[in-house]
Design a protein around this motif. Structure first.
Motif: not given
Length: 138
Positions: A125-138
């Motif tokens: 909720a409230g978070a944009k999907a994380d595209t980084s190498i270690t995503p926070s939205t897994l």
């Protein structure tokens, strides 16, 4: 934004799949009907924090079952092993930037095997999907 859906999956070697990447979004659950009204999802395919092809926008209605197919213009066998699908759901009912929530997940599992079947992912909720190498939205 959670529901429990049993995991029913199978695995295929990714280098043998010549078709375009396709996903079926069956349900975005747990959202207030007023917030979901007019919402939409932006789906990205990324690796190493870089978008691999153009993002796809799909409508999302306030019903429980959505059944939208997302097709990316790239073949599975052309993807790096650490490719991520990043989905951010936006609602015009929220203040800008209108982010309802997001999720990220890896397409491939061990030894480059594609996970196929029904899998449940958490929309943060409230978070944009994380595209980084270690995503926070897994």
């Amino acid at each position: 934004l959670n529901d429990v859906i049993p995991k029913r999956v199978s695995f295929l070697p990714s280098n043998e799949i010549t078709t375009s990447v396709q996903l079926k979004i069956r349900r975005i659950a747990g959202c207030d009907a007023d917030l979901c009204d007019g919402s939409y999802a932006v789906c990205e395919l990324c690796a190493w924090g870089v978008r691999l092809c153009p993002a796809t926008t799909v409508p999302h209605c306030s019903t429980i079952e959505t059944d939208f197919w997302v097709t990316f213009p790239i073949a599975y066998k052309e993807l790096p092993i650490d490719s991520l699908v990043c989905i951010t759901v936006y609602s015009p009912q929220l203040p800008a930037p209108h982010i309802l929530g997001g999720t990220s997940f890896f397409l491939f599992k061990a030894q480059g095997k594609l996970e196929m079947g029904t899998v449940r992912y958490i929309v943060h909720a409230g978070a944009k999907a994380d595209t980084s190498i270690t995503p926070s939205t897994l």
